[in-house]
Design a protein around this motif. Structure first.
Motif, PDB file in Angstrom:
ATOM      1  N   LEU A   1      34.870  47.566  42.070  1.00 28.37           N
ATOM      2  CA  LEU A   1      35.389  46.947  43.285  1.00 28.37           C
ATOM      3  C   LEU A   1      34.262  46.419  44.165  1.00 28.37           C
ATOM      4  O   LEU A   1      34.353  45.311  44.719  1.00 28.37           O
ATOM      5  CB  LEU A   1      36.242  47.954  44.066  1.00 28.37           C
ATOM      6  CG  LEU A   1      37.533  48.431  43.395  1.00 28.37           C
ATOM      7  CD1 LEU A   1      38.217  49.485  44.248  1.00 28.37           C
ATOM      8  CD2 LEU A   1      38.478  47.267  43.144  1.00 28.37           C
ATOM      9  N   ALA A   2      33.198  47.211  44.309  1.00 27.90           N
ATOM     10  CA  ALA A   2      32.061  46.763  45.113  1.00 27.90           C
ATOM     11  C   ALA A   2      31.440  45.506  44.528  1.00 27.90           C
ATOM     12  O   ALA A   2      31.098  44.562  45.256  1.00 27.90           O
ATOM     13  CB  ALA A   2      31.021  47.882  45.204  1.00 27.90           C
ATOM     14  N   ALA A   3      31.299  45.477  43.204  1.00 28.35           N
ATOM     15  CA  ALA A   3      30.728  44.302  42.550  1.00 28.35           C
ATOM     16  C   ALA A   3      31.587  43.071  42.803  1.00 28.35           C
ATOM     17  O   ALA A   3      31.072  41.976  43.081  1.00 28.35           O
ATOM     18  CB  ALA A   3      30.597  44.557  41.053  1.00 28.35           C
TER      19      ALA A   3
ATOM     20  N   ALA B   1      41.870  40.373  48.498  1.00 27.39           N
ATOM     21  CA  ALA B   1      42.568  39.833  47.327  1.00 27.39           C
ATOM     22  C   ALA B   1      42.001  40.391  46.030  1.00 27.39           C
ATOM     23  O   ALA B   1      42.750  40.803  45.135  1.00 27.39           O
ATOM     24  CB  ALA B   1      42.476  38.307  47.331  1.00 27.39           C
ATOM     25  N   LEU B   2      40.664  40.421  45.913  1.00 28.96           N
ATOM     26  CA  LEU B   2      40.036  40.909  44.688  1.00 28.96           C
ATOM     27  C   LEU B   2      40.252  42.400  44.504  1.00 28.96           C
ATOM     28  O   LEU B   2      40.523  42.874  43.392  1.00 28.96           O
ATOM     29  CB  LEU B   2      38.543  40.589  44.704  1.00 28.96           C
ATOM     30  CG  LEU B   2      38.166  39.127  44.449  1.00 28.96           C
ATOM     31  CD1 LEU B   2      36.687  38.897  44.726  1.00 28.96           C
ATOM     32  CD2 LEU B   2      38.497  38.728  43.015  1.00 28.96           C
TER      33      LEU B   2
ATOM     34  N   VAL C   1      37.268  40.426  35.676  1.00 28.83           N
ATOM     35  CA  VAL C   1      38.732  40.469  35.605  1.00 28.83           C
ATOM     36  C   VAL C   1      39.180  40.512  34.147  1.00 28.83           C
ATOM     37  O   VAL C   1      40.068  41.293  33.766  1.00 28.83           O
ATOM     38  CB  VAL C   1      39.343  39.256  36.328  1.00 28.83           C
ATOM     39  CG1 VAL C   1      40.845  39.178  36.072  1.00 28.83           C
ATOM     40  CG2 VAL C   1      39.074  39.335  37.827  1.00 28.83           C
ATOM     41  N   GLY C   2      38.558  39.690  33.301  1.00 28.04           N
ATOM     42  CA  GLY C   2      38.899  39.705  31.882  1.00 28.04           C
ATOM     43  C   GLY C   2      38.619  41.045  31.226  1.00 28.04           C
ATOM     44  O   GLY C   2      39.435  41.554  30.451  1.00 28.04           O
ATOM     45  N   SER C   3      37.467  41.623  31.544  1.00 24.76           N
ATOM     46  CA  SER C   3      37.117  42.927  30.984  1.00 24.76           C
ATOM     47  C   SER C   3      38.099  43.996  31.436  1.00 24.76           C
ATOM     48  O   SER C   3      38.506  44.865  30.652  1.00 24.76           O
ATOM     49  CB  SER C   3      35.694  43.307  31.406  1.00 24.76           C
ATOM     50  OG  SER C   3      34.757  42.374  30.916  1.00 24.76           O
TER      51      SER C   3
END
Length: 474
Positions: free
Chosen positions: A67-69, A220-221, A418-420
């Motif tokens: 999340l931080a990343a 959002a992220l 997101v893909g990972s």
């Protein structure tokens, strides 16, 4: 298509020797980032035992870092575009060093999680590194430098897993891993301080930081990644509001950024005919990479006496025999891919590498009876992953102005995350649902289906790469 332009830098551009110094420093830094991301995952069960916490709680060591990343990468990337890469890189590595100190000294899980949040700042190293090489190298050397950085980063992930297995073998203290990360982070800070020149642009003076855009994209992220990472544990009634809220925040953020004079992420860096397919390709490549990583790591650890497949290897044996050789192949491939991109179009290289990935996943899905077959398939897939990770930044460099280099690559890096995350959730669900009758051991068909999905993701990424070039020409 926007022609490649160089960032305004100090009066004299670095000569070839200085360019090598810059690239060497960036390669070491992105290797440190990859080790930092990968080395923690294998020791999560060890952390749970030694801190006397449950698997759900200790899972936040990984989730909090993720999340931080996701939050800081676009912010730091935009700051690097506007204020210069050198101060942002130095500040970022200082945060990583402090976070590593907290992880080493933490007597409890909360302090460890805070340290992992600070380490998440390091995720922006690669996109900002791409901006640095674009600023200080000529066009021919940029693609080769990106290729080398991509290969070193791929190798760093394999080295991190192996190092973690060695350091905590036979119940060793998990803090040994964070001591290693602390030393590497300190060295990375020193070499960046020594090697990276000032790349501040003269046309960004007086621009204001987009605080509102930062808050909106962060919410959002976080909502999106929490929905993906914790969906299986929290259930539909929590995940559905998170998903809806994430979509709403993204829409609000996009409308705001279109009106903002100095947006955090220019809409063209996210939604553009030449850029959007590259971000979608990044999601698919990130997913394919994690399908391979998780699938192979778990497949080879299954006892053949229980499942009728697998080899019963330990985590360390699996890393040394199956993941590390692929990382070595990845270094070579990424370096060669940079040269191929210099000679041919980046979209053609991406499509070719994705074709290789499709072959690799086909081999992995249907010929995995012997260890050597998996080693070969993993090597082929790592050719795809490393080559694709080299081509993606090159496609973006061709599509955006120099002043957006870091932020557009930061967005692309988050797309890979997101893909990972999606792949991790899908593979975990398949292995949990498709089990052998009367046991919780995954069935062989669960792994086969996972590898087929990985191949489909690789093929889709290749199509997106070609579409990006077609649209850019149009």
């Amino acid at each position: 298509m926007t022609a490649m332009t160089r960032v305004t830098i100090p009066a004299t551009a670095p000569d070839q020797g200085d360019g090598r110094k810059v690239v060497s420093a960036l390669c070491f830094s992105v290797m440190t980032l990859a080790i930092l991301q990968a080395a923690v995952v294998p020791v999560v069960p060890t952390m749970a035992r030694q801190l006397a916490v449950g698997p759900t709680a200790v899972g936040w060591v990984v989730t909090a870092n993720l999340l931080a990343a996701a939050v800081v990468t676009p912010v730091l990337s935009r700051l690097a575009d506007q204020r210069g890469c050198r101060p942002v890189l130095i500040g970022m590595l200082i945060a990583v060093v402090i976070g590593s100190v907290l992880c080493v000294l933490s007597p409890s899980l909360p302090l460890l999680i805070i340290g992992r949040v600070m380490q998440g700042a390091g995720f922006a190293l690669f996109p900002i590194g791409v901006a640095v090489v674009r600023a200080v190298l000529d066009e021919r050397r940029v693609t080769r430098a990106i290729g080398l950085m991509s290969g070193i980063m791929a190798a760093g992930g394999g080295l991190g897993i192996v190092a973690a297995g060695v350091l905590v073998v036979d119940g060793g203290d998990y803090r040994r891993v964070f001591w290693m990360l602390l030393v590497l982070s300190l060295v990375a800070l020193i070499v960046v301080w020594w090697a990276i020149p000032d790349t501040r642009r003269r046309d960004t003076h007086g621009r204001r930081f987009d605080a509102a855009g930062t808050v909106l994209i962060a919410v959002a992220l976080c909502a999106l990644l929490l929905a993906i990472a914790e969906g299986s544990r929290w259930g539909t009634w929590v995940i559905l509001p998170l998903g809806i809220g994430s979509c709403g925040c993204f829409c609000w953020w996009y409308r705001y950024e279109k009106r903002c004079a100095d947006p955090l992420i220019p809409p063209r860096a996210l939604i553009d005919r030449a850029v959007t397919p590259v971000h979608i390709a990044a999601v698919l490549v990130g997913a394919a990479m994690y399908v391979q990583f998780l699938g192979i790591a778990q497949f080879v650890q299954i006892d053949a006496g229980l499942g009728g497949y697998g080899f019963g290897y330990t985590v360390l044996e699996a890393s040394l025999m199956f993941l590390l050789p692929g990382s070595v192949v990845g270094v070579v491939t990424a370096t060669l891919s940079g040269r191929l991109i210099s000679r041919f179009r980046a979209d053609l290289v991406l499509a070719s590498m994705c074709g290789v990935g499709l072959v690799g996943f086909t081999l992995l899905g249907f010929t995995h009876d012997q260890p050597w077959q998996i080693v070969v398939a993993a090597g082929v897939i790592n050719v795809f992953v490393s080559g694709a990770y080299t081509a993606l930044p090159s496609l973006l460099i061709e599509a955006v102005p120099a002043g957006d280099t870091a932020v557009v690559n930061g967005v692309n890096a988050i797309a890979r995350v997101v893909g990972s995350s999606l792949a991790s959730a899908v593979v975990a669900s398949l292995l949990a649902v498709m089990t052998l009758e009367g046991s919780d051991v995954p069935s062989e068909s669960a792994f086969t289906l996972s590898f087929v999905l990985g191949g489909a993701a690789a093929a889709g990424a290749g199509v997106c790469g070609l579409l990006a070039h077609t649209r850019a020409e149009g």
